[in-house]
Motif scaffolding. Structure first.
Motif, mmCIF file in Angstrom:
data_model
loop_
_atom_site.group_PDB
_atom_site.id
_atom_site.type_symbol
_atom_site.label_atom_id
_atom_site.label_comp_id
_atom_site.label_asym_id
_atom_site.label_seq_id
_atom_site.Cartn_x
_atom_site.Cartn_y
_atom_site.Cartn_z
ATOM 1 N N VAL A 1 0.884 -1.168 0.000
ATOM 2 C CA VAL A 1 0.000 0.000 0.000
ATOM 3 C C VAL A 1 0.920 1.215 0.000
ATOM 4 N N GLU A 2 1.054 1.828 -1.163
ATOM 5 C CA GLU A 2 2.071 2.873 -1.349
ATOM 6 C C GLU A 2 1.957 3.993 -0.328
ATOM 7 N N GLU A 3 0.763 4.516 -0.127
ATOM 8 C CA GLU A 3 0.635 5.663 0.763
ATOM 9 C C GLU A 3 0.961 5.303 2.206
ATOM 10 N N VAL A 4 0.663 4.087 2.614
ATOM 11 C CA VAL A 4 0.999 3.652 3.973
ATOM 12 C C VAL A 4 2.515 3.564 4.143
ATOM 13 N N VAL A 5 3.173 2.926 3.182
ATOM 14 C CA VAL A 5 4.627 2.770 3.261
ATOM 15 C C VAL A 5 5.307 4.129 3.280
ATOM 16 N N LYS A 6 4.918 4.997 2.357
ATOM 17 C CA LYS A 6 5.582 6.293 2.239
ATOM 18 C C LYS A 6 5.313 7.187 3.445
ATOM 19 N N ARG A 7 4.128 7.097 4.033
ATOM 20 C CA ARG A 7 3.839 7.900 5.225
ATOM 21 C C ARG A 7 4.678 7.421 6.411
ATOM 22 N N ALA A 8 4.802 6.098 6.575
ATOM 23 C CA ALA A 8 5.626 5.571 7.653
ATOM 24 C C ALA A 8 7.081 5.991 7.463
ATOM 25 N N VAL A 9 7.572 5.900 6.237
ATOM 26 C CA VAL A 9 8.952 6.305 5.942
ATOM 27 C C VAL A 9 9.145 7.796 6.259
ATOM 28 N N ALA A 10 8.176 8.612 5.868
ATOM 29 C CA ALA A 10 8.269 10.053 6.106
ATOM 30 C C ALA A 10 8.304 10.375 7.595
ATOM 31 N N GLN A 11 7.637 9.534 8.388
ATOM 32 C CA GLN A 11 7.607 9.752 9.834
ATOM 33 C C GLN A 11 8.708 8.978 10.553
ATOM 34 N N GLN A 12 9.613 8.385 9.767
ATOM 35 C CA GLN A 12 10.766 7.657 10.300
ATOM 36 C C GLN A 12 10.348 6.500 11.218
ATOM 37 N N ILE A 13 9.246 5.846 10.836
ATOM 38 C CA ILE A 13 8.780 4.656 11.538
ATOM 39 C C ILE A 13 9.165 3.442 10.689
ATOM 40 N N PRO A 14 9.916 2.480 11.224
ATOM 41 C CA PRO A 14 10.261 1.295 10.438
ATOM 42 C C PRO A 14 9.004 0.632 9.872
ATOM 43 N N VAL A 15 9.065 0.250 8.604
ATOM 44 C CA VAL A 15 7.906 -0.365 7.957
ATOM 45 C C VAL A 15 8.350 -1.586 7.171
ATOM 46 N N PHE A 16 7.604 -2.678 7.331
ATOM 47 C CA PHE A 16 7.883 -3.948 6.670
ATOM 48 C C PHE A 16 6.678 -4.315 5.799
ATOM 49 N N PRO A 17 6.641 -3.817 4.569
ATOM 50 C CA PRO A 17 5.494 -4.108 3.702
ATOM 51 C C PRO A 17 5.560 -5.511 3.112
ATOM 52 N N GLY A 18 4.399 -6.111 2.952
ATOM 53 C CA GLY A 18 4.318 -7.452 2.394
ATOM 54 C C GLY A 18 4.428 -7.445 0.877
ATOM 55 N N ALA A 19 5.253 -8.346 0.346
ATOM 56 C CA ALA A 19 5.425 -8.476 -1.102
ATOM 57 C C ALA A 19 5.678 -9.937 -1.428
ATOM 58 N N TYR A 20 5.520 -10.286 -2.695
ATOM 59 C CA TYR A 20 5.623 -11.692 -3.095
ATOM 60 C C TYR A 20 6.527 -11.883 -4.307
ATOM 61 N N SER A 21 6.319 -11.096 -5.331
ATOM 62 C CA SER A 21 7.095 -11.252 -6.566
ATOM 63 C C SER A 21 8.352 -10.394 -6.507
ATOM 64 N N PRO A 22 9.350 -10.686 -7.348
ATOM 65 C CA PRO A 22 10.542 -9.837 -7.405
ATOM 66 C C PRO A 22 10.210 -8.373 -7.675
ATOM 67 N N THR A 23 9.239 -8.122 -8.548
ATOM 68 C CA THR A 23 8.864 -6.746 -8.860
ATOM 69 C C THR A 23 8.273 -6.047 -7.640
#
Length: 216
Positions: free
Chosen positions: A97-119
Motif C-alpha cells: 500500500v504505497e501511501e501507507v509505506v511512504k507515510r511511515a517512511v516520512a515519519q521515520q517509523i520502520p515499515v515492513f510491507p508485504g510483497a511476493y514477486s521480485p517486482t
C-alpha cells in the motif's frame, strides 16, 4: 499513547524474530509478552484485526518499555493512524500500500510491507521499506530468499508465513535479515493451558536455532 519511542534495531538484530499476535485478548497477551521477553526475544507485532488492538499496543508499550511493539495487518491510512496513535514502534503490512509505506517512511517509523514477486519486492524497497516482508513464504521456501538476493543483494528480506523451528535456520542461512512467526511460535496448546513457562522454553529453543546469525 501517541509517543513512538525509537524502534531498537540493536534489540531486533540480537533476536531477529517478529512474533505475530492475532486475535488474543490483552489478558492473554501480557503473559505471552512476559515469557517472550524472558526468553530474550524483543519484537512483537499486534495485528490490527485483533479486537482492541490499539489498546493492546498501548498497554504493552507501557508494560514492556524495552521491547519493540508494532502493529500488523495495516492496509489503510486509517489503520496506520490508529496504530501510530497507540504508540506502535513499527508497521507491518500484508500487501503493498504505497501511501501507507511512504507515510511511515516520512515519519521515520520502520515499515515492513508485504510483497511476493521480485517486482513487488523491489518496489517496496524503492519506497523506503526498512525490510520487505516476503508473504506468504510457505510455498516459496528458503531457496526463494537466496534466489532473490542474488540480483537484489542490498534488499533486506523478512520471510513470514510458514517459518517454523524446523526451517528457521535455513531462512537465515539463505540471507534473511529476520523472520515473522505466528502460529508456529505461539503454541496454541501451551497458551490454552496457561503454560507460559513451557511457552518461554519453546521461545528459547527457537531462538537457539538462529544463534549463528545473531550477536547474542
Amino acid at each position: 499513547m501517541a509517543t513512538n519511542a525509537s524502534f531498537s534495531w540493536e534489540h531486533f538484530h540480537n533476536a531477529p524474530i517478529v512474533g505475530i499476535i492475532r486475535g488474543l485478548p490483552l489478558t492473554v497477551v501480557q503473559p505471552i509478552a512476559q515469557a517472550y521477553q524472558e526468553a530474550g526475544l524483543t519484537t512483537l507485532e499486534i495485528t490490527m484485526n485483533t479486537l482492541d488492538a490499539p489498546e493492546t499496543i498501548s498497554a504493552l508499550r507501557k508494560e514492556f518499555p524495552n521491547m519493540n511493539i508494532g502493529a500488523g495487518t495495516i492496509c489503510t491510512m486509517g489503520d496506520l493512524t490508529s496504530a501510530l496513535d497507540s504508540g506502535a514502534q513499527f508497521i507491518v503490512t500484508p500487501v503493498l500500500v504505497e501511501e501507507v509505506v511512504k507515510r511511515a517512511v516520512a515519519q521515520q517509523i520502520p515499515v515492513f510491507p508485504g510483497a511476493y514477486s521480485p517486482t513487488e519486492i523491489y518496489q517496496a524497497w524503492t519506497w523506503g521499506a526498512s525490510a520487505v516482508k516476503i508473504f506468504p513464504a510457505t510455498q516459496l521456501g528458503a531457496h526463494f530468499i537466496k534466489d532473490i538476493l542474488a540480483p537484489l543483494n542490498e534488499i533486506k528480506l523478512l520471510p513470514t508465513g510458514g517459518v517454523s523451528r524446523e526451517n528457521i535456520h535455513a531462512f537465515f542461512a539463505a540471507g534473511a535479515v529476520g523472520v515473522g512467526m505466528g502460529s508456529s511460535l505461539l503454541d496454541k496448546q501451551l497458551i490454552s493451558e496457561n503454560n507460559f513457562d513451557g511457552l518461554k522454553e519453546h521461545f528459547i529453543k527457537i531462538k537457539k536455532e538462529i544463534r549463528d546469525f545473531t550477536a547474542t
